[in-house]
Design a protein around this motif. Structure first.
Motif, PDB file in Angstrom:
ATOM      1  N   GLY A 130      -2.397   8.502   9.594  1.00 44.46           N
ATOM      2  CA  GLY A 130      -0.955   8.604   9.859  1.00 44.46           C
ATOM      3  C   GLY A 130      -0.370   7.390  10.551  1.00 44.46           C
ATOM      4  N   HIS A 131      -1.147   6.296  10.637  1.00 40.43           N
ATOM      5  CA  HIS A 131      -0.557   5.121  11.294  1.00 40.43           C
ATOM      6  C   HIS A 131       0.444   4.412  10.368  1.00 40.43           C
ATOM      7  N   ILE A 132       1.401   3.753  10.980  1.00 39.32           N
ATOM      8  CA  ILE A 132       2.276   2.812  10.274  1.00 39.32           C
ATOM      9  C   ILE A 132       2.167   1.502  11.049  1.00 39.32           C
ATOM     10  N   GLY A 133       2.128   0.377  10.331  1.00 32.58           N
ATOM     11  CA  GLY A 133       1.686  -0.840  10.988  1.00 32.58           C
ATOM     12  C   GLY A 133       0.297  -0.518  11.525  1.00 32.58           C
ATOM     13  N   PHE A 134       0.012  -0.962  12.736  1.00 33.79           N
ATOM     14  CA  PHE A 134      -1.244  -0.532  13.371  1.00 33.79           C
ATOM     15  C   PHE A 134      -0.944   0.377  14.547  1.00 33.79           C
ATOM     16  N   ASN A 159       6.022  -9.847   8.877  1.00 32.36           N
ATOM     17  CA  ASN A 159       4.902  -8.940   8.641  1.00 32.36           C
ATOM     18  C   ASN A 159       4.672  -8.037   9.849  1.00 32.36           C
ATOM     19  N   LEU A 160       4.171  -6.865   9.533  1.00 33.02           N
ATOM     20  CA  LEU A 160       4.012  -5.835  10.561  1.00 33.02           C
ATOM     21  C   LEU A 160       2.927  -6.125  11.584  1.00 33.02           C
ATOM     22  N   ASP A 161       1.823  -6.729  11.115  1.00 36.45           N
ATOM     23  CA  ASP A 161       0.674  -6.756  12.021  1.00 36.45           C
ATOM     24  C   ASP A 161      -0.311  -7.870  11.689  1.00 36.45           C
ATOM     25  N   GLU A 162      -1.201  -8.106  12.643  1.00 34.97           N
ATOM     26  CA  GLU A 162      -2.267  -9.101  12.463  1.00 34.97           C
ATOM     27  C   GLU A 162      -3.432  -8.755  13.379  1.00 34.97           C
ATOM     28  N   LEU A 210       6.492  -0.061   4.066  1.00 39.05           N
ATOM     29  CA  LEU A 210       5.332   0.430   4.812  1.00 39.05           C
ATOM     30  C   LEU A 210       4.294   1.042   3.890  1.00 39.05           C
ATOM     31  N   GLY A 211       3.042   0.964   4.307  1.00 38.40           N
ATOM     32  CA  GLY A 211       2.002   1.837   3.792  1.00 38.40           C
ATOM     33  C   GLY A 211       1.751   2.877   4.869  1.00 38.40           C
ATOM     34  N   ILE A 212       0.772   3.736   4.646  1.00 35.15           N
ATOM     35  CA  ILE A 212       0.416   4.713   5.684  1.00 35.15           C
ATOM     36  C   ILE A 212      -1.108   4.782   5.769  1.00 35.15           C
ATOM     37  N   GLY A 213      -1.603   4.843   6.985  1.00 35.96           N
ATOM     38  CA  GLY A 213      -3.049   4.963   7.167  1.00 35.96           C
ATOM     39  C   GLY A 213      -3.482   6.403   6.929  1.00 35.96           C
ATOM     40  N   GLU A 263      -6.771  10.315  -0.525  1.00 37.41           N
ATOM     41  CA  GLU A 263      -7.149  10.120   0.886  1.00 37.41           C
ATOM     42  C   GLU A 263      -5.925   9.996   1.794  1.00 37.41           C
ATOM     43  N   LYS A 264      -4.750   9.802   1.198  1.00 37.58           N
ATOM     44  CA  LYS A 264      -3.524   9.710   2.017  1.00 37.58           C
ATOM     45  C   LYS A 264      -2.779  11.052   2.085  1.00 37.58           C
ATOM     46  N   SER A 265      -3.290  12.070   1.367  1.00 34.59           N
ATOM     47  CA  SER A 265      -2.501  13.298   1.208  1.00 34.59           C
ATOM     48  C   SER A 265      -2.269  14.036   2.532  1.00 34.59           C
ATOM     49  N   GLN A 307     -13.052  -1.981   6.750  1.00 33.79           N
ATOM     50  CA  GLN A 307     -14.275  -2.785   6.653  1.00 33.79           C
ATOM     51  C   GLN A 307     -14.540  -3.241   5.222  1.00 33.79           C
ATOM     52  N   ARG A 308     -13.861  -2.592   4.230  1.00 29.05           N
ATOM     53  CA  ARG A 308     -14.048  -3.012   2.843  1.00 29.05           C
ATOM     54  C   ARG A 308     -13.582  -4.459   2.616  1.00 29.05           C
ATOM     55  N   PHE A 309     -12.715  -4.943   3.490  1.00 28.75           N
ATOM     56  CA  PHE A 309     -12.221  -6.312   3.337  1.00 28.75           C
ATOM     57  C   PHE A 309     -13.092  -7.330   4.093  1.00 28.75           C
ATOM     58  N   SER A 361      -7.726 -12.572   7.541  1.00 30.28           N
ATOM     59  CA  SER A 361      -6.487 -12.343   8.309  1.00 30.28           C
ATOM     60  C   SER A 361      -5.399 -11.866   7.352  1.00 30.28           C
ATOM     61  N   TYR A 362      -4.451 -11.150   7.899  1.00 27.40           N
ATOM     62  CA  TYR A 362      -3.339 -10.693   7.063  1.00 27.40           C
ATOM     63  C   TYR A 362      -2.463 -11.874   6.628  1.00 27.40           C
ATOM     64  N   ALA A 363      -2.387 -12.897   7.475  1.00 28.27           N
ATOM     65  CA  ALA A 363      -1.602 -14.078   7.097  1.00 28.27           C
ATOM     66  C   ALA A 363      -2.194 -14.707   5.829  1.00 28.27           C
ATOM     67  N   ALA A 394       4.206  -4.917   4.892  1.00 27.50           N
ATOM     68  CA  ALA A 394       2.850  -4.497   5.248  1.00 27.50           C
ATOM     69  C   ALA A 394       1.867  -5.312   4.412  1.00 27.50           C
ATOM     70  N   SER A 395       0.599  -5.239   4.762  1.00 29.72           N
ATOM     71  CA  SER A 395      -0.458  -5.787   3.915  1.00 29.72           C
ATOM     72  C   SER A 395      -1.314  -4.608   3.464  1.00 29.72           C
ATOM     73  N   GLY A 396      -2.344  -4.882   2.680  1.00 27.76           N
ATOM     74  CA  GLY A 396      -3.269  -3.809   2.312  1.00 27.76           C
ATOM     75  C   GLY A 396      -3.276  -3.504   0.829  1.00 27.76           C
ATOM     76  N   GLY A 397      -4.088  -2.509   0.486  1.00 29.11           N
ATOM     77  CA  GLY A 397      -4.326  -2.186  -0.921  1.00 29.11           C
ATOM     78  C   GLY A 397      -3.113  -1.598  -1.633  1.00 29.11           C
ATOM     79  N   THR A 398      -2.372  -0.724  -0.963  1.00 26.54           N
ATOM     80  CA  THR A 398      -1.272  -0.018  -1.637  1.00 26.54           C
ATOM     81  C   THR A 398      -0.154  -0.980  -2.014  1.00 26.54           C
ATOM     82  N   ILE A 399       0.224  -1.820  -1.078  1.00 27.49           N
ATOM     83  CA  ILE A 399       1.370  -2.702  -1.314  1.00 27.49           C
ATOM     84  C   ILE A 399       1.015  -3.860  -2.256  1.00 27.49           C
TER      85      ILE A 399
END
Ligand code: F6R
Length: 255
Positions: free
Chosen positions: A137-141, A65-68, A131-134, A201-203, A166-168, A79-81, A35-40
């Protein structure tokens, strides 16, 4: 599902790093889904340090990678790449030909997604999917109401995800509205899954995923159907879980 709760996000990253290190140790050919993102990101930093310190070797590792985001080329800074190149791929000894990414600018989306699934099969499937989690509750997108049997495809992002991501980006209007993602069904075919979750926020999503019903309104809940999932989270993310005492007992018995 094994649920491991650490006091903070550093404990989560340490655990995840050790998990990955043990998997890579001595393995001849290892296929990781990422995955990409803040958690990983905290795990990636540890993986980069582990490589620099001689603890990790990526020469026989393949990644998918899971998504783009749709519309972003790999050299687009959001981009996630690009994210993966800056935070992991450019800093470890992964072979370029072993790095696999969905293209946000593929001409034939359907053909491209089909080819991606084929490539995963050709290397023998994903050994470890991280994986992270949105918040939703999403995984990937795979957004809420995604089919739990879905395959790699183009999806429309929810307003929640657009706001979260949007923070990115320079502004809200710059966040792409669509993405390519491995499907829930694709993810469920990984041999093993490690899901990381940190922060309050993920709880809600985490509780729905682990203790709620299996439902497409929380795509991560499909992981209840997978035989080998480890969830590692911090106390903030775990705050809505009911069976924490039981999870701790399970871990004690595993020692
Ligand atoms: C991104 C991905 C997403 C993220 C999730 C959590 O490649 O697969 O499912 O894992 O949105 O993102 P963060 O960690 O930024 O909160």
């Amino acid at each position: 599902m094994l649920v491991i709760i650490h006091s903070d996000e550093n404990g989560v990253a340490d655990y995840a790093y050790e998990f990955v290190r043990r998997k890579l140790e001595g393995s001849k050919n290892f296929v990781m889904g990422l995955a990409s993102g803040g958690t990983i990101l905290r795990l990636f930093r540890k993986m980069v340090d582990g490589f620099a310190g001689g603890e990790l070797d990526f020469s026989n590792v393949h990644t998918f990678n899971l998504d783009e985001y749709v519309g972003l080329k790999p050299d687009h800074p959001q981009s996630y790449a690009y994210f993966m190149g800056v935070h992991l791929f450019g800093l470890v000894n992964l072979k370029e030909e072993n790095i696999h990414f969905l293209s946000g600018v593929a001409e034939s989306v359907e053909g491209h997604c089909h080819h991606y699934e084929k490539q995963i099969k050709e290397v023998g499937g994903i050994d470890l999917q991280i994986l992270g989690i949105g918040r939703n509750g999403h995984i990937g997108f795979n957004e809420p109401t995604s089919s739990l049997a879905s395959r790699t495809r183009m999806v429309t992002l929810t307003q929640d995800t657009i706001l979260d991501n949007q923070r990115f980006f320079p502004g809200n209007e710059d966040v792409p509205r669509r993405a390519l993602t491995m499907g829930v069904g694709t993810i469920l075919e990984a041999k093993e899954v490690l899901l990381l979750a940190t922060g309050p926020e993920k709880s809600q999503a985490l509780a729905a995923m682990i203790e709620g019903p299996v439902t497409a309104t929380c795509p991560a809940s499909a992981l209840q159907m997978h035989p080998s999932v480890t969830v590692v989270c911090d106390e903030a993310a775990a705050q809505r879980l009911i069976f924490t005492e039981y999870y701790d007992k399970v871990i004690d018995n595993e020692k």
